[in-house]
Design an enzyme around this catalytic site. Structure first.
Site, mmCIF file in Angstrom:
data_model
loop_
_atom_site.group_PDB
_atom_site.id
_atom_site.type_symbol
_atom_site.label_atom_id
_atom_site.label_comp_id
_atom_site.label_asym_id
_atom_site.label_seq_id
_atom_site.Cartn_x
_atom_site.Cartn_y
_atom_site.Cartn_z
ATOM 1 N N ARG A 96 8.382 -18.568 10.086
ATOM 2 C CA ARG A 96 7.656 -19.441 9.548
ATOM 3 C C ARG A 96 7.405 -20.390 10.808
ATOM 4 O O ARG A 96 6.297 -20.964 10.933
ATOM 5 C CB ARG A 96 8.203 -20.189 8.285
ATOM 6 C CG ARG A 96 8.506 -19.053 7.331
ATOM 7 C CD ARG A 96 9.661 -19.640 6.357
ATOM 8 N NE ARG A 96 8.748 -20.823 5.505
ATOM 9 C CZ ARG A 96 9.432 -21.681 4.686
ATOM 10 N NH1 ARG A 96 10.680 -21.358 4.476
ATOM 11 N NH2 ARG A 96 8.716 -22.586 3.895
ATOM 12 N N LEU A 100 18.280 -15.501 3.329
ATOM 13 C CA LEU A 100 16.578 -15.618 3.095
ATOM 14 C C LEU A 100 16.394 -16.790 2.708
ATOM 15 O O LEU A 100 17.096 -17.423 1.787
ATOM 16 C CB LEU A 100 16.072 -14.263 2.586
ATOM 17 C CG LEU A 100 16.391 -12.847 3.044
ATOM 18 C CD1 LEU A 100 15.754 -11.787 1.987
ATOM 19 C CD2 LEU A 100 15.773 -12.757 4.285
ATOM 20 N N ASP A 101 15.062 -17.325 3.094
ATOM 21 C CA ASP A 101 14.569 -18.608 2.394
ATOM 22 C C ASP A 101 14.349 -18.318 0.957
ATOM 23 O O ASP A 101 14.138 -17.106 0.303
ATOM 24 C CB ASP A 101 13.404 -19.083 3.045
ATOM 25 C CG ASP A 101 13.540 -19.364 4.393
ATOM 26 O OD1 ASP A 101 14.643 -19.696 4.725
ATOM 27 O OD2 ASP A 101 12.767 -19.382 5.045
ATOM 28 N N LYS A 102 14.384 -19.286 0.104
ATOM 29 C CA LYS A 102 14.326 -19.125 -1.190
ATOM 30 C C LYS A 102 12.960 -18.307 -1.902
ATOM 31 O O LYS A 102 13.002 -17.301 -2.512
ATOM 32 C CB LYS A 102 14.089 -20.618 -2.131
ATOM 33 C CG LYS A 102 13.572 -20.386 -3.572
ATOM 34 C CD LYS A 102 13.409 -21.838 -4.017
ATOM 35 C CE LYS A 102 12.844 -21.936 -5.636
ATOM 36 N NZ LYS A 102 12.551 -23.303 -5.836
#
Length: 321
Positions: free
Chosen positions: A257, A157-159
């Site tokens: 995104r 998962l992205d930060k």
């Protein structure tokens, strides 16, 4: 108070468990080194390190000339002077070290972990984030992680994305999970808040994703990219914001995104892709809410759901009521 199903693991590590890797090296400046820069001579005597790393050691006071700390990399040395350098490991070489941290475990057995990642936690070491990552926490949590690629992490998962993640604890489980994700047998559902009025009828976005040719920190829709598909369903629309449920069929970097921004609907507070801050959010409005799969070893069906964290729950309530 910490929720009952969130366990705080803090594993004690003795000094013997960690090799600091620090070495002190000394040498005398030879005749052919007379007049040379300090950093250039350090490279000649510690060639396993980059010049930039050695310059950093100078800045940190780790280098002495004739017993006095040297602070300037461009300093010219004289023949016969003695140089002492405390050679410290690079940040990158220290990336794969255990760091005890609280892990929000939602499921655990001998083969598998399911955990809830908070926003702000980097999953895997990378430039600028060599320490304090989920990988470091997993190495501290169980010793088996040392024997697995990426400490058992099978997807990221992205930060600043929160929510559910799968982590393997054994090599057979990791192999099976990687194959299941590649075969699209693991269902991953996200909730998101996006700018603008997204179409009311459910739809799919199929567009290849690759590295942005202009900015290396961004991904983009490019013809040479890897195939990517995201299913999108609008839950509500209010105040020029759409509440969405998104299902991944592929797992490209920044996929949801990038796809939504490409459609003209960037996520709230996703500044990298043009999303303005709104509804009090300080990070992109994306949360991995549901996870469904068959156990990699037993094949038993597993399903998990993670409530929205407070910041996103408050914003979601404004749109969905």
């Amino acid at each position: 108070m910490r929720a009952e199903n969130e366990r705080d693991y803090r594993v004690g590590l003795c000094d013997e468990d960690l090799d600091t890797g620090v070495e002190t090296r000394r040498f005398e400046v030879a005749i052919d080194g007379h007049g040379e820069r300090l950093d250039k001579l350090l490279v000649a005597h510690a060639g396993e390190f980059s010049r930039s790393h050695l310059q950093g050691l100078i800045e940190r006071g780790c280098v002495q000339v004739d017993g006095v700390v040297a602070s300037t990399a461009s300093r010219r040395l004289r023949a016969g002077q003695t140089v002492s350098v405390e050679l410290q490991p690079t940040d990158e070489s220290r990336a794969f070290t255990p760091e005890p941290m609280a892990l929000a475990i939602r499921h655990e057995d001998e083969h598998l972990l399911v955990l809830a990642k908070p926003a702000g936690l980097v999953v895997h070491p990378a430039p600028g984030h060599w320490r304090g990552t989920l990988l470091n926490g997993l190495l501290a949590y169980h010793r088996g992680a040392f024997h697995l690629p990426r400490a058992g992490i099978v997807h990221r998962l992205d930060k600043d994305t929160s929510g559910l993640m799968l982590v393997a604890k054994t090599l057979p489980a990791m192999t099976a999970l990687v194959r299941a994700i590649a075969a699209r047998e693991v269902r991953r559902e996200y909730v998101a808040l996006a700018h603008g009025q997204v179409a009311a009828a459910p739809f799919s976005i199929e567009a290849p994703i690759g590295r942005d040719p202009v900015s290396r920190v961004r991904m983009a829709i490019v013809a040479s990219g890897r195939p990517a598909r995201t299913d999108v369903a609008r839950v509500a629309y209010r105040e020029a914001v759409s509440a969405l449920r998104c299902t991944l069929h592929t797992g490209r970097t920044h996929q949801i995104r990038v796809h939504l921004a490409w459609c003209g609907h960037p996520l709230l507070a996703d500044t990298l892709y043009g999303g303005a801050a709104a509804l009090g959010l300080a990070r992109q409005a994306l949360h991995a809410v549901r996870l469904g799969l068959r156990h990699p070893i037993t094949a038993d069906p597993l399903a998990f759901e993670e409530p929205l964290p407070p910041d996103l729950a408050a914003a979601w309530a404004v749109i969905c009521g």
